[in-house]
Design a protein around this motif. Structure first.
Motif, PDB file in Angstrom:
ATOM      1  N   ASN A   1       0.807  -1.227   0.000  1.00  0.00           N
ATOM      2  CA  ASN A   1       0.000   0.000   0.000  1.00  0.00           C
ATOM      3  C   ASN A   1       0.840   1.277   0.000  1.00  0.00           C
ATOM      4  N   ILE A   2       2.043   1.207  -0.547  1.00  0.00           N
ATOM      5  CA  ILE A   2       2.866   2.399  -0.751  1.00  0.00           C
ATOM      6  C   ILE A   2       3.031   2.577  -2.253  1.00  0.00           C
ATOM      7  N   ASN A   3       2.448   3.646  -2.802  1.00  0.00           N
ATOM      8  CA  ASN A   3       2.522   3.866  -4.243  1.00  0.00           C
ATOM      9  C   ASN A   3       2.976   5.284  -4.549  1.00  0.00           C
ATOM     10  N   SER A   4       3.336   5.506  -5.793  1.00  0.00           N
ATOM     11  CA  SER A   4       3.909   6.788  -6.202  1.00  0.00           C
ATOM     12  C   SER A   4       2.955   7.946  -5.978  1.00  0.00           C
ATOM     13  N   THR A   5       1.678   7.742  -6.278  1.00  0.00           N
ATOM     14  CA  THR A   5       0.707   8.828  -6.178  1.00  0.00           C
ATOM     15  C   THR A   5       0.601   9.362  -4.757  1.00  0.00           C
ATOM     16  N   ASP A   6       0.553   8.471  -3.775  1.00  0.00           N
ATOM     17  CA  ASP A   6       0.435   8.907  -2.378  1.00  0.00           C
ATOM     18  C   ASP A   6       1.672   9.681  -1.925  1.00  0.00           C
ATOM     19  N   ILE A   7       2.843   9.281  -2.399  1.00  0.00           N
ATOM     20  CA  ILE A   7       4.068   9.993  -2.030  1.00  0.00           C
ATOM     21  C   ILE A   7       4.086  11.377  -2.671  1.00  0.00           C
ATOM     22  N   VAL A   8       3.718  11.456  -3.956  1.00  0.00           N
ATOM     23  CA  VAL A   8       3.669  12.740  -4.652  1.00  0.00           C
ATOM     24  C   VAL A   8       2.640  13.668  -4.017  1.00  0.00           C
ATOM     25  N   ASP A   9       1.539  13.091  -3.534  1.00  0.00           N
ATOM     26  CA  ASP A   9       0.510  13.897  -2.864  1.00  0.00           C
ATOM     27  C   ASP A   9       0.912  14.279  -1.438  1.00  0.00           C
ATOM     28  N   GLY A  10       2.001  13.723  -0.939  1.00  0.00           N
ATOM     29  CA  GLY A  10       2.500  14.071   0.389  1.00  0.00           C
ATOM     30  C   GLY A  10       1.656  13.549   1.527  1.00  0.00           C
ATOM     31  N   ARG A  11       1.045  12.378   1.362  1.00  0.00           N
ATOM     32  CA  ARG A  11       0.233  11.813   2.440  1.00  0.00           C
ATOM     33  C   ARG A  11       1.130  11.407   3.602  1.00  0.00           C
ATOM     34  N   PRO A  12       0.964  12.040   4.765  1.00  0.00           N
ATOM     35  CA  PRO A  12       1.894  11.839   5.886  1.00  0.00           C
ATOM     36  C   PRO A  12       2.101  10.386   6.276  1.00  0.00           C
ATOM     37  N   SER A  13       1.023   9.627   6.456  1.00  0.00           N
ATOM     38  CA  SER A  13       1.184   8.244   6.922  1.00  0.00           C
ATOM     39  C   SER A  13       1.943   7.390   5.923  1.00  0.00           C
ATOM     40  N   ILE A  14       1.730   7.643   4.616  1.00  0.00           N
ATOM     41  CA  ILE A  14       2.412   6.854   3.583  1.00  0.00           C
ATOM     42  C   ILE A  14       3.883   7.254   3.485  1.00  0.00           C
ATOM     43  N   VAL A  15       4.160   8.557   3.554  1.00  0.00           N
ATOM     44  CA  VAL A  15       5.550   9.023   3.509  1.00  0.00           C
ATOM     45  C   VAL A  15       6.332   8.476   4.697  1.00  0.00           C
ATOM     46  N   LEU A  16       5.742   8.555   5.890  1.00  0.00           N
ATOM     47  CA  LEU A  16       6.412   8.029   7.076  1.00  0.00           C
ATOM     48  C   LEU A  16       6.604   6.523   6.975  1.00  0.00           C
ATOM     49  N   GLY A  17       5.613   5.835   6.412  1.00  0.00           N
ATOM     50  CA  GLY A  17       5.738   4.383   6.230  1.00  0.00           C
ATOM     51  C   GLY A  17       6.863   4.025   5.283  1.00  0.00           C
ATOM     52  N   LEU A  18       7.031   4.814   4.210  1.00  0.00           N
ATOM     53  CA  LEU A  18       8.105   4.560   3.245  1.00  0.00           C
ATOM     54  C   LEU A  18       9.471   4.804   3.886  1.00  0.00           C
ATOM     55  N   VAL A  19       9.604   5.930   4.581  1.00  0.00           N
ATOM     56  CA  VAL A  19      10.895   6.246   5.211  1.00  0.00           C
ATOM     57  C   VAL A  19      11.242   5.201   6.268  1.00  0.00           C
ATOM     58  N   TRP A  20      10.241   4.766   7.032  1.00  0.00           N
ATOM     59  CA  TRP A  20      10.497   3.733   8.040  1.00  0.00           C
ATOM     60  C   TRP A  20      10.966   2.437   7.392  1.00  0.00           C
ATOM     61  N   THR A  21      10.389   2.089   6.254  1.00  0.00           N
ATOM     62  CA  THR A  21      10.821   0.888   5.532  1.00  0.00           C
ATOM     63  C   THR A  21      12.290   1.008   5.129  1.00  0.00           C
ATOM     64  N   ILE A  22      12.681   2.191   4.644  1.00  0.00           N
ATOM     65  CA  ILE A  22      14.075   2.417   4.253  1.00  0.00           C
ATOM     66  C   ILE A  22      14.994   2.302   5.461  1.00  0.00           C
ATOM     67  N   ILE A  23      14.600   2.920   6.574  1.00  0.00           N
ATOM     68  CA  ILE A  23      15.410   2.850   7.798  1.00  0.00           C
ATOM     69  C   ILE A  23      15.535   1.408   8.270  1.00  0.00           C
ATOM     70  N   LEU A  24      14.427   0.688   8.246  1.00  0.00           N
ATOM     71  CA  LEU A  24      14.403  -0.691   8.734  1.00  0.00           C
ATOM     72  C   LEU A  24      15.334  -1.592   7.939  1.00  0.00           C
ATOM     73  N   TYR A  25      15.274  -1.479   6.610  1.00  0.00           N
ATOM     74  CA  TYR A  25      16.056  -2.380   5.765  1.00  0.00           C
ATOM     75  C   TYR A  25      17.497  -1.919   5.581  1.00  0.00           C
ATOM     76  N   PHE A  26      17.709  -0.613   5.432  1.00  0.00           N
ATOM     77  CA  PHE A  26      19.043  -0.114   5.131  1.00  0.00           C
ATOM     78  C   PHE A  26      19.871   0.154   6.369  1.00  0.00           C
ATOM     79  N   GLN A  27      19.254   0.311   7.525  1.00  0.00           N
ATOM     80  CA  GLN A  27      20.042   0.573   8.714  1.00  0.00           C
ATOM     81  C   GLN A  27      19.877  -0.531   9.752  1.00  0.00           C
ATOM     82  N   ILE A  28      18.666  -0.709  10.262  1.00  0.00           N
ATOM     83  CA  ILE A  28      18.465  -1.630  11.381  1.00  0.00           C
ATOM     84  C   ILE A  28      18.732  -3.070  10.969  1.00  0.00           C
ATOM     85  N   GLU A  29      18.159  -3.488   9.837  1.00  0.00           N
ATOM     86  CA  GLU A  29      18.351  -4.876   9.419  1.00  0.00           C
ATOM     87  C   GLU A  29      19.796  -5.158   9.015  1.00  0.00           C
ATOM     88  N   GLU A  30      20.358  -4.267   8.198  1.00  0.00           N
ATOM     89  CA  GLU A  30      21.727  -4.475   7.716  1.00  0.00           C
ATOM     90  C   GLU A  30      22.719  -4.537   8.875  1.00  0.00           C
TER      91      GLU A  30
END
Length: 466
Positions: free
Chosen positions: A115-144
């Motif tokens: 449920n993270i798509n380009s349109t929601d990010i371009v529209d600046g939907r807070p919950s989706i943007v935060l969800g995307l950034v958290w995914t990046i943090i989780l995989y690129f920092q915490i998991e690695e």
């Protein structure tokens, strides 16, 4: 201001209990994630800065820059002051496709963006943007970082069941509508928590069982700092101080002595339910300072892998030191001849070139999918930073030459930059074709400029003859 809800209960139970609403929880994550992103974008060439996360991420330029810094890979990006929504969507789409192409260091399966798509990010939907950034943090920092700890590998692989159901932020964090999280998050969260318990808090008798209320007093942060640098912390003094004072000093100490950015504010942690994702993001940074423990091959990683990681970290430190020397030398005043000869420019350039083969060897990926490890990505970032620093310095020196040499020198740098440009082959062939076309057009312009400047140089040389 932030929306705060005051809930007054019976004095015999818990009087004047302060509880944050979802809006404040969202604001905490936004502040923490923005600081985390900026700490990495500062390493980008050129450096970027996010001021408003929900607005600045819309065009995808900073998002792609962040992924380049984290992965050490070059990504295609539509840039310019007149970008339209279609270009924003293309950039965000490139970022999401790149993320979905990455694999989990725990299970080897691709990252899932539910449920993270380009349109929601371009529209600046807070919950989706935060969800995307958290995914990046989780995989690129915490998991690695947690997966690379030898003493936790067995634990992480055998305890990768979902743990988020017990998280204290499940009902307070701004929700992203998605299916239950994959087992990865539980494994990464458990591994990070276990690292804190085993290396820092257990020996002090601190009961740290989550990434929320257990950190409110600031004692757990001091315990982690103490585990990495025992000389920095006097726990006897820390025990007796109020929460805010502890939190403020711990964050400042970690920044000044360990180089860990202050992602959290004391007032965000000194509450009944601190945001777990924000606390995890901050605590995971300490893993970069975890010393590599000597082990037998049967205990964890093979000796060869550990030696490779050690060599990569030493190479990164050497490159960072060379960059500091270049900055110091460049700031030293002197004549043009002195800057060329005396200011260590040539020496630094020779030292860097001598390390080229070693860097290239360190960046040869040993993974099946060819993706760089965290240590390799950090080496690549350090190499690119110091290389660009010396290139910019060289260009500055060449521009200072008397005409027409300065003009010719500037063109040579531009032509070399065009030749160095990497073209990333994408699954979408039209994107690759457009990238190649732009590179060819740039090369064509460079050739035309070369012809004009060569005439200028020859004409000047002819006029200077007696």
């Amino acid at each position: 201001g932030y929306f705060v809800e005051y809930r007054i209960t019976c004095p015999t139970h818990c009087p004047n209990l302060l509880q944050f609403t979802a809006d404040e929880q969202e604001a905490v994550q936004k502040r923490t994630f923005t600081k985390w992103i900026n700490s990495h974008l500062a390493k980008h060439v050129p450096p970027f800065e996010v001021k408003d996360l929900f607005d600045d991420i819309k065009d995808g330029v900073m998002l792609l820059a962040l992924l380049e810094v984290l992965s050490g890979q070059k990504l295609p990006c539509e840039q310019g002051k007149k970008l339209k929504r279609i270009h924003w969507l293309a950039n965000i789409g490139t970022a999401l496709k790149f993320l979905e192409g990455r694999k989990s260091a725990y299970r080897g399966s691709p990252i899932r963006l539910v449920n993270i798509n380009s349109t929601d990010i371009v529209d600046g939907r807070p919950s989706i943007v935060l969800g995307l950034v958290w995914t990046i943090i989780l995989y690129f920092q915490i998991e690695e970082l947690t997966s690379s700890l030898p003493e936790l590998q067995a634990f992480s692989s055998s305890n990768s069941s979902l743990d988020s159901s017990t998280s204290s932020t499940d009902t307070t964090s701004p929700p992203v509508k998605r299916r239950p999280l994959p087992p990865l998050q539980g494994g990464a969260r458990k591994a990070l928590l276990r690292w804190v318990q085993q290396t820092a808090t257990k020996c002090l008798g601190l009961d740290v069982k989550d990434f929320g209320p257990s950190w409110r007093t600031g004692l757990a942060f001091f315990a982690v700092i103490r585990a990495l640098r025992p000389d920095l912390v006097d726990m006897e003094r820390v025990w007796r101080r109020p929460n805010r004072e502890n939190l403020q000093e711990a964050f400042l100490l970690a920044e000044t002595e360990l180089g860990i950015p202050q992602l959290l504010d004391p007032e965000d942690v000194d509450v009944d339910k601190p945001d777990e994702k924000s606390v995890m993001t901050y605590v995971a940074q300490f893993l970069k300072h975890q010393p590599i423990r000597k082990q037998s091959v049967s205990e964890g990683q093979p000796e060869e892998v550990r030696e490779q990681r050690k060599s990569q970290r030493e190479l990164k430190m050497w490159l960072e030191q060379l960059e500091k020397e270049a900055v110091h030398a460049q700031e030293t005043e002197g004549s043009l001849a002195q800057q060329y000869q005396v200011s260590l420019f040539k020496s630094l350039q020779v030292q860097l070139e001598m390390k080229r083969k070693q860097v290239e060897g360190a960046l040869q990926s040993t993974q099946r999918d060819g993706i760089l490890t965290v240590d390799q990505a950090l080496v690549k970032q350090a190499w690119e930073r110091v290389s660009n620093r010396l290139l910019d310095w060289h260009l500055e020196l060449d521009r200072s030459l008397p005409a027409p040499l300065g003009t010719v020198g500037e063109w040579l740098h531009e032509a070399e930059g065009a030749l160095r440009q990497e073209i990333t082959v994408q699954q979408a062939h039209d994107i690759t074709a457009n990238t190649v076309h732009r590179a060819l057009e740039q090369h064509k312009v460079s050739v035309e400029q070369c012809t004009g400047r060569r005439r200028c140089f020859c004409s000047a040389a002819h006029r200077s003859k007696p």
